[in-house]
Design a protein around this motif. Structure first.
Motif, PDB file in Angstrom:
ATOM      1  N   THR A  93       0.847  -1.207   0.000  1.00 43.33           N
ATOM      2  CA  THR A  93       0.000   0.000   0.000  1.00 43.33           C
ATOM      3  C   THR A  93       0.873   1.243   0.000  1.00 43.33           C
ATOM      4  OG1 THR A  93      -1.768  -1.119   1.179  1.00 43.33           O
ATOM      5  CG2 THR A  93      -1.758   1.281   1.307  1.00 43.33           C
ATOM      6  N   LEU A  94       1.885   1.244   0.860  1.00 45.18           N
ATOM      7  CA  LEU A  94       2.754   2.423   0.934  1.00 45.18           C
ATOM      8  C   LEU A  94       3.543   2.598  -0.366  1.00 45.18           C
ATOM      9  CD1 LEU A  94       3.850   4.741   2.702  1.00 45.18           C
ATOM     10  CD2 LEU A  94       5.698   3.197   3.398  1.00 45.18           C
ATOM     11  N   ALA A  95       4.049   1.490  -0.907  1.00 46.24           N
ATOM     12  CA  ALA A  95       4.863   1.579  -2.129  1.00 46.24           C
ATOM     13  C   ALA A  95       4.030   2.108  -3.297  1.00 46.24           C
ATOM     14  CB  ALA A  95       5.464   0.209  -2.459  1.00 46.24           C
ATOM     15  N   ARG A  96       2.810   1.623  -3.411  1.00 48.60           N
ATOM     16  CA  ARG A  96       1.945   2.101  -4.508  1.00 48.60           C
ATOM     17  C   ARG A  96       1.617   3.573  -4.316  1.00 48.60           C
ATOM     18  NH1 ARG A  96      -1.321  -2.863  -3.696  1.00 48.60           N
ATOM     19  NH2 ARG A  96      -0.475  -4.413  -5.120  1.00 48.60           N
ATOM     20  N   THR A  97       1.388   3.949  -3.061  1.00 44.15           N
ATOM     21  CA  THR A  97       1.002   5.338  -2.769  1.00 44.15           C
ATOM     22  C   THR A  97       2.166   6.292  -3.017  1.00 44.15           C
ATOM     23  OG1 THR A  97      -0.501   4.493  -1.090  1.00 44.15           O
ATOM     24  CG2 THR A  97       0.029   6.836  -0.972  1.00 44.15           C
ATOM     25  N   ALA A 125       7.097  -0.676  -7.687  1.00 43.14           N
ATOM     26  CA  ALA A 125       6.645   0.725  -7.722  1.00 43.14           C
ATOM     27  C   ALA A 125       7.630   1.565  -8.531  1.00 43.14           C
ATOM     28  CB  ALA A 125       6.519   1.268  -6.297  1.00 43.14           C
ATOM     29  N   ALA A 126       8.920   1.272  -8.386  1.00 44.93           N
ATOM     30  CA  ALA A 126       9.941   2.009  -9.147  1.00 44.93           C
ATOM     31  C   ALA A 126       9.774   1.737 -10.636  1.00 44.93           C
ATOM     32  CB  ALA A 126      11.339   1.608  -8.672  1.00 44.93           C
ATOM     33  N   PRO A 240      -3.690   7.339  -0.777  1.00 52.89           N
ATOM     34  CA  PRO A 240      -3.720   6.001  -1.369  1.00 52.89           C
ATOM     35  C   PRO A 240      -4.933   5.855  -2.294  1.00 52.89           C
ATOM     36  CG  PRO A 240      -4.674   5.931   0.812  1.00 52.89           C
ATOM     37  CD  PRO A 240      -4.236   7.358   0.593  1.00 52.89           C
ATOM     38  N   ALA A 241      -4.887   4.877  -3.184  1.00 50.45           N
ATOM     39  CA  ALA A 241      -6.086   4.503  -3.932  1.00 50.45           C
ATOM     40  C   ALA A 241      -7.058   3.896  -2.924  1.00 50.45           C
ATOM     41  CB  ALA A 241      -5.720   3.493  -5.009  1.00 50.45           C
ATOM     42  N   LYS A 242      -8.301   4.356  -2.916  1.00 48.07           N
ATOM     43  CA  LYS A 242      -9.259   3.875  -1.909  1.00 48.07           C
ATOM     44  C   LYS A 242     -10.692   3.990  -2.412  1.00 48.07           C
ATOM     45  CE  LYS A 242     -10.544   6.703   1.514  1.00 48.07           C
ATOM     46  NZ  LYS A 242     -11.798   7.238   0.937  1.00 48.07           N
ATOM     47  N   LEU A 243     -11.596   3.346  -1.698  1.00 47.43           N
ATOM     48  CA  LEU A 243     -13.014   3.451  -2.030  1.00 47.43           C
ATOM     49  C   LEU A 243     -13.496   4.866  -1.732  1.00 47.43           C
ATOM     50  CD1 LEU A 243     -14.439   0.102  -0.541  1.00 47.43           C
ATOM     51  CD2 LEU A 243     -13.412   0.529  -2.784  1.00 47.43           C
ATOM     52  N   ARG A 253      -7.718   6.113   6.416  1.00 49.14           N
ATOM     53  CA  ARG A 253      -7.604   6.236   4.959  1.00 49.14           C
ATOM     54  C   ARG A 253      -6.780   5.093   4.344  1.00 49.14           C
ATOM     55  NH1 ARG A 253      -4.398  11.499   3.368  1.00 49.14           N
ATOM     56  NH2 ARG A 253      -6.084  12.544   4.474  1.00 49.14           N
ATOM     57  N   PHE A 254      -5.871   4.536   5.136  1.00 48.46           N
ATOM     58  CA  PHE A 254      -4.954   3.509   4.614  1.00 48.46           C
ATOM     59  C   PHE A 254      -5.398   2.092   4.965  1.00 48.46           C
ATOM     60  CE2 PHE A 254      -2.728   7.466   4.961  1.00 48.46           C
ATOM     61  CZ  PHE A 254      -2.008   7.535   3.783  1.00 48.46           C
TER      62      PHE A 254
END
Ligand SMILES: Cc1ncc(COP(=O)(O)O)c(C=O)c1O
Length: 408
Positions: A93-97, A125-126, A240-243, A253-254
């Motif tokens: 989650t953190l890496a994508r964010t 993610a990189a 983050p990507a979220k609903l 949020r996370f």
């Protein structure tokens, strides 16, 4: 007051089965108060989080309780504790964010000593961002991760440094504070994997210099849940990507979907159990957790010293790494026998040890051992005893002597 190993062991119902567990690094046994807390939460009336009815309020309290407990464990603020199913999921989650904010030409610095959970999410993610990965190398002989190399690895384009606070393969405890200092001087963020280190001594987010620190409760007597902590202001700056309808406040949020409320009760009970390891300790829970883990650490070190001395003396054993600062964890191979066969023989004698790469993928790849079955790992937790160590050493002696005879 001396560490009361009999009292500690009585807290773990599973120990009555008689196995000797040398795989705390893979997951510890569950403490009785954890089992009871989770069962009580399931037995009682439940509801999804709501202030409108009492069972719903209970769920809110279970979440708040787990956040407060993890905050006490790590020296964080409850509002900075993100709860999740596993360290791997939280790191993804953190890496994508964070990765969504990176640009081509940005850099991330990873270490070959780390568990893949603090490697692959960043590599991917990189790749997605067109950022470059730079690697910190460990010393092949000692297993140390020299902090000095980060001065060359970190630069103006570095966005993130990910590093372990304790190797789950060979126990190395890198100088994370020095690495973080170098990273921060260049304006980079630091994500620290505390999954292996947190069970083995007091941990402090600020002392480590970590911007993000992750831990898994099943490595410290709790349930299969994890937490990532950071300054709440740090979380507040990330999207983050979220609903759409899910809570937008920090840290919620996370967190995705409905949490496992009963297991969160178990997380709180596990921290309370760590806080009880030194019965003479006083003060608030943070102080008692630190005292409890300090007492446990001294016990673990004594047990581990005996293990290490015994393993070193056995003929036909190769030990990997000899880091100066280490968690009580060691990897080895027995000459003439595959790690899988060694672990199976030990398993047949009631001795529980992991084998393979335990997801320390880069480590075993760099050592040239991955394709050859990795190694066998012995890790000590605060319920292990010197008698169990002697049992393990005697069995290994038998296995190694037979291996040596067959090789002749
Ligand atoms: C050092 C380390 N980091 C990360 C992980 C992954 O933790 P989880 O199973 O909670 O995803 C492990 C699991 O063994 C580990 O030992």
């Amino acid at each position: 007051m001396p560490y009361d190993i009999a009292r500690v062991r009585a807290t773990y119902p599973a120990l009555a089965e008689g196995f000797a567990h040398f795989d705390g690094a893979g997951g510890t046994q569950t403490a009785a108060p954890v089992i009871e807390a989770a069962a009580a939460a399931m037995r009682g009336a439940t509801g999804n989080r709501s202030t409108a009815f009492a069972p719903g309020s209970r769920s809110l309290e279970l979440v708040a309780g787990a956040r407060a407990a993890v905050a006490d464990l790590l020296g964080a603020e409850p509002a900075g504790v993100v709860l999740g199913p596993s360290a791997t999921a939280l790191t993804y989650t953190l890496a994508r964010t964070l990765g969504a904010t990176w640009r081509p030409g940005d850099e991330v610095v990873l270490s070959r000593l780390d568990h893949d959970a603090n490697v692959r999410p960043w590599v991917q993610a990189a790749e997605a961002a067109g950022a470059t990965v730079r690697w910190a190398e460990f010393d092949r002989h000692s297993g140390e991760l020299p902090a000095g190399q980060y001065a060359d690895l970190v630069g103006a384009r570095t966005r993130l440094v990910a590093v372990t606070a304790g190797s789950n393969a060979i126990g190395t405890v890198p100088d994370v504070a020095a690495i973080a200092k170098t990273a921060h001087a260049a304006g980079a963020l630091v994500c620290v994997d505390g999954v292996h280190s947190v069970p083995h001594g007091p941990t402090d987010l600020a002392t480590l210099g970590a911007d993000f620190l992750v831990t898994s409760a099943y490595k410290w007597s709790g349930p299969h849940l994890a937490a990532m902590v950071a300054d709440p202001a740090r979380w507040a700056g990330l999207r983050p990507a979220k609903l759409l309808p899910s809570a937008d406040a920090v840290p919620d949020r996370f967190e995705f979907g409905t949490p496992s409320f009963p297991l969160l009760a178990g997380v709180t009970a596990a921290v309370d159990q760590l806080a009880s390891l030194d019965p003479a300790a006083t003060g608030d829970r943070r102080a008692r957790v630190r005292a409890g883990l300090t007492a446990a650490q001294a016990h673990e070190e004594a047990v581990f010293d005996r293990l290490l001395a015994g393993l070193t003396a056995l003929p036909g054993l190769t030990l990997y790494g000899s880091p100066a600062r280490r968690c009580p964890t060691v990897s080895f191979r027995v000459a003439g026998l595959s790690p899988a066969d060694t672990a199976a023989e030990l398993g047949a004698a009631g001795l529980c040890l992991s084998h393979g790469d335990y997801y320390a993928y880069e480590y075993f790849h760099a050592m040239g051992l991955r394709a050859d079955g990795g190694a066998v790992r012995a890790s000590v937790y605060h319920y292990n005893t010197v008698e169990e160590v002697d049992r393990l050493l005697a069995e290994l002696d038998r296995i190694a002597t037979r291996g040596a005879r067959m090789a002749r």
